[in-house]
Design a protein around this motif. Structure first.
Motif, PDB file in Angstrom:
ATOM      1  N   ALA A  14     -49.702  37.324  -9.313  1.00 31.51           N
ATOM      2  CA  ALA A  14     -48.812  37.336 -10.580  1.00 31.51           C
ATOM      3  C   ALA A  14     -49.918  37.614 -11.894  1.00 31.51           C
ATOM      4  N   ARG A  48     -45.970  36.656 -15.121  1.00 28.72           N
ATOM      5  CA  ARG A  48     -44.824  37.089 -14.095  1.00 28.72           C
ATOM      6  C   ARG A  48     -45.278  37.654 -12.840  1.00 28.72           C
ATOM      7  N   GLN A  51     -43.958  43.235 -10.319  1.00 27.39           N
ATOM      8  CA  GLN A  51     -42.343  43.480 -10.097  1.00 27.39           C
ATOM      9  C   GLN A  51     -41.967  44.266  -8.813  1.00 27.39           C
ATOM     10  N   GLU A  64     -45.497  42.147 -19.539  1.00 23.80           N
ATOM     11  CA  GLU A  64     -45.295  40.915 -20.011  1.00 23.80           C
ATOM     12  C   GLU A  64     -45.406  40.647 -21.447  1.00 23.80           C
TER      13      GLU A  64
ATOM     14  N   MET B   1     -42.159  31.355 -14.113  1.00 25.63           N
ATOM     15  CA  MET B   1     -42.838  32.871 -13.879  1.00 25.63           C
ATOM     16  C   MET B   1     -41.991  33.852 -13.513  1.00 25.63           C
ATOM     17  N   THR B   2     -40.789  33.339 -13.023  1.00 28.67           N
ATOM     18  CA  THR B   2     -39.656  34.564 -12.514  1.00 28.67           C
ATOM     19  C   THR B   2     -38.193  33.885 -12.395  1.00 28.67           C
TER      20      THR B   2
END
Lengths: 267, 267
Positions: A14, A48, A51, A64, B1-2
């Motif tokens: 993350a 986050r 991805q 982000e 966070m997600t």
DNA sequence: TAGCTTTTTGTCAAACTGACAGAAATAGCC
DNA sequence: GGCTATTTCTGTCAGTTTGACAAAAAGCTA
């Protein structure tokens, strides 16, 4: 790096962002309120997961950033702060987070950009004091980020990043005072800043003031490293020793003497 | 966070160690020769994958350190350098590596500890110049590590970590000269070091010399932060800008002016 | 115009820096 | 022992920087 038959464990990667700005001469950090478990409803750094497995770490951070602020992402600089990956820091599993530091000038008031529900600025001292509860180890990450900013103010022209395109010398002084948490002599600050060639350059004829003598306006100069440095007074730089990879506030033996300015030092 | 339904990608987490020491007044870095693909036969930093998903990152680094050096691991300090996780840096998949910096006094000659076949010290300038080919992005990691050491020498008592338990002021000066790559005036260095209270303290009556007047012996003092700093001359600190997350030498727009002393700054 | 506020230009002593002279303490050699 | 070579250590000196503070300058308000 390893032998063949054995299969290394995997982790979730993350990114977390420490975005600092100045509001009313006080240092603030951007926090969001978590909408999902774990720590649902708690304040946390914007962050986050990666991805997809091909996404660059900095790319993830930049994405982000652009989601949380409406600022022109191209103008902001992201600096890697460190890795925070204690086992157990995230109940969802082994999550390793790469923290980034960004400095923003005063943003257009309502900081929210997208759907990220409650995003807002919070005074950094309320975070550091533990007044505000934060998710995960984010309080430590913020502490590390602020300490990094403090050090960088001495040696780089980072302070101008807190200001808009133009600013006065007093504006710049407020940045130093807010981040360092001390007061500086305007006369000496003026002299020092002016003498450091390329730090700030005059910006047109514009002048601004509310009361008192109008101040000259400057913009950031080409120089990014300050030589000689703008050192903060002795007492102000006696920070605390820092550690990581362990729950914060675990070790009562922290010495007052040690500091690394680079978090993550361990024995 | 997600959000919930989506599953984040996983990565392999590794640690790499930049271990620096001084040999014959020159800065050296510990390298191993890789025994397996990829980069089989190429020099690389000592490193390893996380052993199991519950292992701490620093714990992994410390374990690798103890395998590569026969030094008392407890006395060495590990400092986190940064994360190197460009997609594509490792052909085996998405490998994210956390780099650590360690400073060692001159170790007992043959550096090897365990089976790690060919481990040895290599002059840092041969690495930086590209004279020695390195696996992965390890050359950049080393460059970042050396730059970190340079900066830390100014503000911390790190230099004593290069020396044994006792040393002379000239020994200490050699450290600064080797790491900074410049020459210093012995008289002024003497004065500066002596004046910085707590930096070094006299160590018994012992004296050592080969020729010339015997020198007094010191050991590291309690102070870890140098205040005021021991600044290196202006020309010596004009380093280059650094970037990460992308193949090195990618961006022709690098400015000469910028430096962050903290690698990983990106726009 | 007087008063208030903030910016800007100076001043002055103390501290620090860079360059360099020279004394002190040993080993080696004749 | 005396001389030289070598390295460590103690000073000196001028120029620069720092910290503390005085005072002028430039606007606004009343």
């Amino acid at each position: 790096m390893t032998d063949d038959p054995w299969v290394p464990p995997v982790v979730l990667l993350a990114v977390d962002l420490v975005i600092l700005t100045l509001r009313e001469s006080r240092l603030h950090v951007l926090l969001i309120e978590r909408g999902v478990d774990p720590y649902k409803g708690t304040l946390a750094l914007p962050g986050r997961f990666l991805q997809h497995s091909g996404e660059g770490i900095t790319a993830a951070a930049r994405r982000e950033l652009s989601e949380e602020t409406d600022l022109d992402v191209a103008t902001l600089r992201l600096e890697q702060l460190g890795v925070y990956g204690d086992p157990g820091r995230d109940p969802r599993g082994r999550v390793v987070s790469v923290a980034y530091l960004a400095i923003a000038p005063r943003l257009p008031e309502p900081s929210a950009g997208t759907d990220a529900a409650a995003a807002g600025w919070h005074p950094s001292d309320r975070v550091l004091s533990g007044d505000l509860a934060l998710a995960f180890d984010h309080r430590r990450i913020i502490a590390d980020g602020i300490e990094r900013a403090r050090v960088k103010l001495e040696h780089s022209a980072l302070a101008t990043a807190f200001c808009g395109p133009t600013f006065t010398i007093t504006d710049l002084q407020r940045v130093y005072e807010a981040v360092w948490g001390i007061e500086l002599d305007p006369r000496n600050f003026y002299r020092k800043v002016q003498k450091t060639e390329g730090f700030i350059v005059p910006a047109g004829t514009a002048r601004k003031s509310a009361t008192g003598r109008p101040a000259r306006v400057f913009r950031a100069g080409p120089r990014t490293v300050l030589h000689p440095p703008l050192v903060r007074p002795a007492e102000a730089s006696s920070a605390k020793e820092q550690e990581s990879e362990q729950p914060p506030d675990r070790d009562p033996h922290r010495t007052r003497s040690g500091v690394s300015s680079h978090p993550g030092e361990v024995g």
